[in-house]
Write an enzyme that holds these catalytic residues in place. Structure first.
Site, PDB file in Angstrom:
ATOM      1  N   TYR A   1      -5.717  10.508   4.799  1.00  0.00           N
ATOM      2  CA  TYR A   1      -4.347  10.825   4.380  1.00  0.00           C
ATOM      3  C   TYR A   1      -4.354  11.682   3.098  1.00  0.00           C
ATOM      4  CZ  TYR A   1      -3.647   7.604   8.126  1.00  0.00           C
ATOM      5  OH  TYR A   1      -3.714   7.022   9.369  1.00  0.00           O
TER       6      TYR A   1
ATOM      7  N   GLN B   1       0.847  -1.205   0.000  1.00  0.00           N
ATOM      8  CA  GLN B   1       0.000   0.000   0.000  1.00  0.00           C
ATOM      9  C   GLN B   1       0.884   1.258   0.000  1.00  0.00           C
ATOM     10  OE1 GLN B   1      -2.320   1.491   3.447  1.00  0.00           O
ATOM     11  NE2 GLN B   1      -4.126   1.350   2.129  1.00  0.00           N
TER      12      GLN B   1
HETATM   13  C1  LIG Z   1      -3.558  -1.568  13.645  1.00  0.00           C
HETATM   14  C2  LIG Z   1      -4.270  -1.063  12.425  1.00  0.00           C
HETATM   15  C3  LIG Z   1      -3.560  -0.367  11.472  1.00  0.00           C
HETATM   16  C4  LIG Z   1      -4.195   0.083  10.304  1.00  0.00           C
HETATM   17  N1  LIG Z   1      -3.452   0.710   9.323  1.00  0.00           N
HETATM   18  C5  LIG Z   1      -4.014   0.968   8.107  1.00  0.00           C
HETATM   19  C6  LIG Z   1      -3.196   1.378   7.012  1.00  0.00           C
HETATM   20  O1  LIG Z   1      -1.958   1.500   7.094  1.00  0.00           O
HETATM   21  N2  LIG Z   1      -3.830   1.620   5.843  1.00  0.00           N
HETATM   22  C7  LIG Z   1      -5.194   1.486   5.692  1.00  0.00           C
HETATM   23  O2  LIG Z   1      -5.714   1.724   4.598  1.00  0.00           O
HETATM   24  N3  LIG Z   1      -5.975   1.068   6.708  1.00  0.00           N
HETATM   25  C8  LIG Z   1      -5.418   0.776   7.901  1.00  0.00           C
HETATM   26  N4  LIG Z   1      -6.191   0.262   8.914  1.00  0.00           N
HETATM   27  C9  LIG Z   1      -7.630  -0.026   8.688  1.00  0.00           C
HETATM   28  C10 LIG Z   1      -7.828  -1.494   8.272  1.00  0.00           C
HETATM   29  O3  LIG Z   1      -7.318  -1.724   6.967  1.00  0.00           O
HETATM   30  C11 LIG Z   1      -9.334  -1.880   8.275  1.00  0.00           C
HETATM   31  O4  LIG Z   1     -10.014  -1.067   7.359  1.00  0.00           O
HETATM   32  C12 LIG Z   1      -9.969  -1.754   9.653  1.00  0.00           C
HETATM   33  O5  LIG Z   1      -9.174  -2.404  10.627  1.00  0.00           O
HETATM   34  C13 LIG Z   1     -11.400  -2.346   9.688  1.00  0.00           C
HETATM   35  O6  LIG Z   1     -11.367  -3.709   9.341  1.00  0.00           O
HETATM   36  P1  LIG Z   1     -11.426  -4.910  10.442  1.00  0.00           P
HETATM   37  O7  LIG Z   1     -12.696  -4.670  11.249  1.00  0.00           O
HETATM   38  O8  LIG Z   1     -11.462  -6.165   9.657  1.00  0.00           O
HETATM   39  O9  LIG Z   1     -10.198  -4.795  11.308  1.00  0.00           O
HETATM   40  C14 LIG Z   1      -5.584  -0.156  10.115  1.00  0.00           C
HETATM   41  C15 LIG Z   1      -6.292  -0.856  11.097  1.00  0.00           C
HETATM   42  C16 LIG Z   1      -5.656  -1.330  12.230  1.00  0.00           C
HETATM   43  C17 LIG Z   1      -6.431  -2.131  13.246  1.00  0.00           C
END
Ligand SMILES: Cc1cc2nc3c(=O)[nH]c(=O)nc-3n(C[C@H](O)[C@H](O)[C@H](O)COP(=O)(O)O)c2cc1C
Length: 359
Positions: free
Chosen positions: A179, A98
Site C-alpha cells: 500500500y 490500523q
Molecule cells: C482476510 C485478510 C485480510 C487482511 N487484511 C489486512 C489488512 O487490512 N492489513 C494488514 O496489514 N494485513 C492484512 N492481512 C494480513 C494479515 O494481517 C496477516 O499478516 C496474514 O494473514 C498472515 O498471518 P496469519 O497466517 O496468522 O493469518 C489480511 C489477511 C487476511 C487473511
C-alpha cells in the site's frame, strides 16, 4: 507456550498476554465507510486477545482501495468506531486502529470520488482488484505532487487524532503489503527524482514523516508501525537494497520510541535478527505460514515480544481459551473473508457454543 501467556506492555497498556489479532480487512463497512453494525460484535467477540489490531481504515477518500473498507476521517466514521471501541473495552480488550492508505492499490469504481488512484509514481501494480462489476485491472495511478504528499501526511495525522477521539488505544501505521507507504519504499514502485525517491533515505522519508506527524498528534506511546520486508504483495519489489532500507527505517523509527514495530515476516531470518537488535521497544512478529505448535517460538528465542495471528483469530473468537485448553480450532473460510454480512464474520462458534449445540 508459557511465554505466550505472560503479561506484557505496549505503550502505557498493560496487556494480559502476548497473543495479538493481526489486522484483517473484512469489507463490511457501510456505504460511507462507517464501521458496519456487526463490527462491534466481531471485535468484542475477540477481546480476549492481548491486543486487537483492526482492519486497515483509510485516512481519506484517496486512501480507499477496497470496497466497503472503513474510513477514519468523518464524524460518522468516528461515531461508528466509538461503538466498536466501547464494545471492546467493555469486554476487557484493547484496540489499535490500523491506518491504511491504499495508494495505487485502488480503483476509481471503489472510491467515493471515483478519481484516478494516487501513488509515488505513475506505475500500475500489474494486478487486478475486486470492484462492483467484478475483477478489473488496476489502472495506472497519478503521481503525487510534493504539495499533495504534505496533504497526505496531514490526512494521516488527522486520522490518528480521529482514531483517538473514537476511543482507540492507539493506531498502527500500515507501511506493509504493497500500500501507499510501501509504494514509497519499493524500488520498482517509486521512480521519483525528488527527495522522496532514489536513495534508501529518500524512499524511507515518507514513512518517517507520516510517523513523526502522528506522534506529534497522539504521542509515540500510542503509535505502532507495520512493515513487510521482502513481501511482493501489490507488485512491490524491494530490490537488492531492500534489507538495508529496512535496517535504516528501523533505526530511524527506533529513535522515535514507538509503542511497537510489527513485522509481517516472510523468512529473511538475518534481517529479523538485525531488526531485533536495533529495536529495543516491543517487536510484534507475524510469521506467515507457521505451524500452530510454533506460535511462541520467536518469543522463546527473544526475537519477538508479541505474536499477532490472522486467520486463526478470524475463525476462533475464543482462540485464547482454545489454545490454553489445547482443543481443536475452527478453520477459516476464505469464501467469507470479504463483504458478506454476518456469515464468516460474527458466526464462528466458540467451544461453549459448539458444546451446547451438541446438547
Ligand atoms: C482476510 C485478510 C485480510 C487482511 N487484511 C489486512 C489488512 O487490512 N492489513 C494488514 O496489514 N494485513 C492484512 N492481512 C494480513 C494479515 O494481517 C496477516 O499478516 C496474514 O494473514 C498472515 O498471518 P496469519 O497466517 O496468522 O493469518 C489480511 C489477511 C487476511 C487473511
Amino acid at each position: 507456550m508459557d511465554k505466550l501467556w505472560s503479561k506484557t506492555k505496549i505503550g502505557n497498556l498493560e496487556l494480559p498476554h502476548r497473543l495479538a489479532m493481526a489486522p484483517m480487512t473484512r469489507s463490511r463497512a457501510e456505504e460511507d465507510g462507517t464501521p458496519g453494525e456487526l463490527s462491534s460484535l466481531y471485535y468484542a467477540q475477540r477481546a480476549s486477545m492481548g491486543l486487537l489490531i483492526t482492519e486497515g481504515a483509510q485516512p481519506s477518500d484517496d486512501g480507499q482501495g477496497y470496497l466497503w473498507s472503513p474510513g477514519i476521517y468523518t464524524d460518522q466514521h468516528i461515531k461508528g468506531w466509538k461503538k466498536v471501541t466501547d464494545a471492546v473495552h467493555e469486554a476487557g480488550g484493547f484496540m489499535y486502529i490500523q491506518l491504511m492508505h491504499a495508494g495505487r492499490m485502488s480503483h476509481p469504481d471503489n472510491t467515493p470520488h471515483h478519481r484516478q488512484p494516487v501513488a509515488p509514481s505513475a506505475i500500475a501494480p500489474g494486478v487486478q482488484m475486486f470492484t462492483t462489476t467484478g475483477m478489473q485491472d488496476i489502472p495506472v495511478p497519478r503521481e503525487l505532487s510534493k504539495e499533495e504528499i504534505q496533504t497526505t501526511i496531514s490526512d494521516f495525522r488527522k486520522a490518528a487524532a480521529a482514531a483517538i477521539e473514537a476511543g482507540a488505544d492507539g493506531v498502527e501505521i500500515h507501511g506493509a503489503n504493497g500500500y501507499l507507504i510501501n509504494q514509497f519504499i519499493g524500488e520498482n514502485s517509486n521512480t521519483r527524482t525528488d527527495e522522496y525517491g532514489g536513495s534508501i533515505e529518500n524512499r524511507a522519508r515518507f514513512a518517517i514523516e507520516v510517523t513523526k506527524a502522528i506522534i506529534e498528534e497522539i504521542g509515540a506511546e500510542r503509535t505502532g508501525f507495520r512493515i513487510s520486508p521482502g513481501t511482493p504483495l501489490g507488485g512491490i519489489q524491494d530490490g537488492e537494497q531492500g534489507p538495508d532500507l529496512y535496517r535504516y527505517l528501523s533505526r530511524e523509527l527506533a529513535k522515535l520510541n514507538l509503542a511497537y514495530l510489527h513485522i509481517m515476516h516472510l523468512g529473511n531470518e538475518e534481517l529479523l535478527k538485525d531488526i531485533r537488535a536495533i529495536w529495543t521497544n516491543p517487536l510484534l512478529v507475524n510469521r506467515a505460514g507457521r505451524a500452530l505448535e510454533h506460535l511462541s517460538i520467536d518469543l522463546e528465542h527473544g526475537l519477538a515480544d508479541m505474536v499477532p495471528v490472522g486467520a486463526w483469530s478470524l475463525a476462533n473468537p475464543d482462540l485464547v481459551e482454545r489454545l490454553k485448553a489445547g482443543t481443536p480450532l475452527n478453520e477459516a473460510d476464505p469464501a467469507t473473508f470479504f463483504g458478506i454480512g454476518s456469515k464468516g464474520y460474527t458466526d464462528y462458534p466458540t467451544l461453549n457454543e459448539m458444546e451446547s449445540q451438541k446438547g
